[in-house]
Scaffold this active site. Sequence first.
Site, PDB file in Angstrom:
ATOM      1  N   SER A   1     -75.571 -30.566  79.951  1.00 25.25           N
ATOM      2  CA  SER A   1     -76.169 -29.283  80.281  1.00 25.25           C
ATOM      3  C   SER A   1     -75.108 -28.192  80.292  1.00 25.25           C
ATOM      4  O   SER A   1     -73.925 -28.468  80.474  1.00 25.25           O
ATOM      5  CB  SER A   1     -76.886 -29.347  81.651  1.00 25.25           C
ATOM      6  N   ASP A   2     -75.547 -26.952  80.097  1.00 23.42           N
ATOM      7  CA  ASP A   2     -74.610 -25.835  80.149  1.00 23.42           C
ATOM      8  C   ASP A   2     -74.553 -25.305  81.585  1.00 23.42           C
ATOM      9  O   ASP A   2     -75.125 -25.897  82.500  1.00 23.42           O
ATOM     10  CB  ASP A   2     -74.996 -24.766  79.130  1.00 23.42           C
ATOM     11  N   LYS A   3     -73.880 -24.165  81.804  1.00 25.80           N
ATOM     12  CA  LYS A   3     -73.691 -23.659  83.157  1.00 25.80           C
ATOM     13  C   LYS A   3     -74.985 -23.178  83.804  1.00 25.80           C
ATOM     14  O   LYS A   3     -75.056 -23.079  85.015  1.00 25.80           O
ATOM     15  CB  LYS A   3     -72.640 -22.563  83.174  1.00 25.80           C
TER      16      LYS A   3
END
Length: 116
Positions: free
Chosen positions: A109-111
């Site tokens: 996942s990204d931020k």
Amino acid sequence: MASASGVHGNEIKKTPLRIEIDHFVLIITILSFIFGSAFFYLSYFVMNYKILDCVILGIGIIVANVPEGLVGFVSVALAITAKQMADKYVLVKDLEAVETLGATSCICSDKTGTLT
């Protein structure tokens, strides 16, 4: 056809659930036509019924073997799983994505928390 082209040129691949459902539907379809043909053959050639009665019987057997509740059952099962994931703060936009997440070995996942 194993995949289709998406809106942005990305390929959309079939999920494992979609592949299994397609395989199940193919088996049910083949069995339905075999049973319908067998009943037509037996009623016309062995029992000597009229041809129209035999055709109606064959079509009736084919239609009777179609599982009408399959779509509802799969939708309810995926909705229950999506609800369980929502209790753990996971937002699911597509019900088929629920099954795909269950078949993954690595999730990134990204931020923002968006799964990729």
